[in-house]
Design a protein around this motif. Structure first.
Motif, mmCIF file in Angstrom:
data_model
loop_
_atom_site.group_PDB
_atom_site.id
_atom_site.type_symbol
_atom_site.label_atom_id
_atom_site.label_comp_id
_atom_site.label_asym_id
_atom_site.label_seq_id
_atom_site.Cartn_x
_atom_site.Cartn_y
_atom_site.Cartn_z
ATOM 1 N N ARG A 20 0.825 -1.208 0.000
ATOM 2 C CA ARG A 20 0.000 0.000 0.000
ATOM 3 C C ARG A 20 0.859 1.258 0.000
ATOM 4 O O ARG A 20 0.584 2.210 -0.725
ATOM 5 N N LEU A 21 1.890 1.256 0.827
ATOM 6 C CA LEU A 21 2.784 2.407 0.877
ATOM 7 C C LEU A 21 3.486 2.612 -0.466
ATOM 8 O O LEU A 21 3.608 3.743 -0.946
ATOM 9 N N ALA A 22 3.916 1.519 -1.085
ATOM 10 C CA ALA A 22 4.568 1.619 -2.393
ATOM 11 C C ALA A 22 3.603 2.178 -3.433
ATOM 12 O O ALA A 22 3.974 3.024 -4.254
ATOM 13 N N PHE A 23 2.356 1.723 -3.400
ATOM 14 C CA PHE A 23 1.353 2.220 -4.343
ATOM 15 C C PHE A 23 1.099 3.708 -4.126
ATOM 16 O O PHE A 23 1.002 4.475 -5.094
ATOM 17 N N ILE A 24 1.003 4.138 -2.880
ATOM 18 C CA ILE A 24 0.782 5.551 -2.577
ATOM 19 C C ILE A 24 1.971 6.390 -3.067
ATOM 20 O O ILE A 24 1.784 7.461 -3.656
ATOM 21 N N LEU A 25 3.182 5.904 -2.844
ATOM 22 C CA LEU A 25 4.360 6.648 -3.288
ATOM 23 C C LEU A 25 4.440 6.742 -4.812
ATOM 24 O O LEU A 25 4.821 7.787 -5.361
ATOM 25 N N VAL A 26 4.058 5.684 -5.493
ATOM 26 C CA VAL A 26 4.058 5.723 -6.961
ATOM 27 C C VAL A 26 2.987 6.697 -7.458
ATOM 28 O O VAL A 26 3.220 7.446 -8.415
ATOM 29 N N CYS A 27 1.826 6.717 -6.795
ATOM 30 C CA CYS A 27 0.779 7.670 -7.186
ATOM 31 C C CYS A 27 1.241 9.116 -6.973
ATOM 32 O O CYS A 27 0.994 9.980 -7.810
ATOM 33 N N ILE A 28 1.920 9.374 -5.858
ATOM 34 C CA ILE A 28 2.445 10.714 -5.604
ATOM 35 C C ILE A 28 3.471 11.087 -6.670
ATOM 36 O O ILE A 28 3.504 12.227 -7.152
ATOM 37 N N THR A 29 4.291 10.124 -7.063
ATOM 38 C CA THR A 29 5.294 10.379 -8.101
ATOM 39 C C THR A 29 4.632 10.735 -9.428
ATOM 40 O O THR A 29 5.062 11.673 -10.115
ATOM 41 N N VAL A 30 3.594 10.023 -9.787
ATOM 42 C CA VAL A 30 2.886 10.318 -11.036
ATOM 43 C C VAL A 30 2.256 11.704 -10.964
ATOM 44 O O VAL A 30 2.300 12.471 -11.934
ATOM 45 N N LEU A 31 1.683 12.053 -9.805
ATOM 46 C CA LEU A 31 1.100 13.387 -9.649
ATOM 47 C C LEU A 31 2.170 14.478 -9.762
ATOM 48 O O LEU A 31 1.930 15.534 -10.363
ATOM 49 N N LEU A 32 3.340 14.227 -9.195
ATOM 50 C CA LEU A 32 4.431 15.199 -9.320
ATOM 51 C C LEU A 32 4.862 15.372 -10.771
ATOM 52 O O LEU A 32 5.123 16.493 -11.222
ATOM 53 N N LEU A 33 4.934 14.276 -11.504
ATOM 54 C CA LEU A 33 5.294 14.368 -12.921
ATOM 55 C C LEU A 33 4.251 15.150 -13.712
ATOM 56 O O LEU A 33 4.590 15.952 -14.589
ATOM 57 N N LEU A 34 2.981 14.926 -13.393
ATOM 58 C CA LEU A 34 1.921 15.686 -14.062
ATOM 59 C C LEU A 34 2.005 17.169 -13.719
ATOM 60 O O LEU A 34 1.826 18.028 -14.592
ATOM 61 N N CYS A 35 2.286 17.472 -12.458
ATOM 62 C CA CYS A 35 2.442 18.874 -12.053
ATOM 63 C C CYS A 35 3.609 19.528 -12.772
ATOM 64 O O CYS A 35 3.513 20.692 -13.190
ATOM 65 N N MET A 36 4.704 18.800 -12.934
ATOM 66 C CA MET A 36 5.849 19.338 -13.662
ATOM 67 C C MET A 36 5.468 19.655 -15.100
ATOM 68 O O MET A 36 5.832 20.700 -15.639
ATOM 69 N N LYS A 37 4.759 18.743 -15.719
ATOM 70 C CA LYS A 37 4.367 18.935 -17.122
ATOM 71 C C LYS A 37 3.424 20.132 -17.260
ATOM 72 O O LYS A 37 3.575 20.955 -18.166
ATOM 73 N N ILE A 38 2.473 20.258 -16.335
ATOM 74 C CA ILE A 38 1.508 21.359 -16.401
ATOM 75 C C ILE A 38 2.203 22.698 -16.172
ATOM 76 O O ILE A 38 1.949 23.667 -16.890
#
Length: 106
Positions: free
Chosen positions: A68-86
């Motif tokens: 669960r922690l790994a999944f949450i961290l991967v989701c946060i990473t994807v959100l950070l990448l999206l924020c960078m792109k935006i």
């Protein structure tokens, strides 16, 4: 006396000098021939380090079987990448808008 050819040559030299091909910025941008300031490059390098840290923590949590922690961290990473792109697209749009406001004689 300043002639048109001298101005064109100076503009060409300025564009060549101001062109930065940074791997970190060009990786997340849609165009690789992007002229970025040093502050932009530093900000994106810091963002990349944060993303890599989150991915490393996700790998360590998977090693210790905290899925669960790994999944949450991967989701946060994807959100950070999206924020960078935006944010990159917003900055490019602002730059284009400012360039269009300049008079043609500039």
């Amino acid at each position: 006396m300043i002639t048109r050819s001298k101005l064109a040559e100076q503009l060409r030299e300025y564009q060549i000098r101001s062109k930065h091909d940074w791997a970190s910025v060009s990786f997340f941008s849609s165009t690789s021939n992007l002229a970025s300031s040093r502050v932009d490059v530093v900000i994106f390098v810091i963002w990349e380090l944060v993303v890599l840290a989150f991915l490393a923590f996700a790998a360590v949590s998977l090693y210790f079987r905290h899925i669960r922690l790994a999944f949450i961290l991967v989701c946060i990473t994807v959100l950070l990448l999206l924020c960078m792109k935006i944010t990159k697209q917003v900055r490019l749009a602002r730059k284009k808008k400012r360039r269009m406001l300049l008079p043609l004689s500039m």
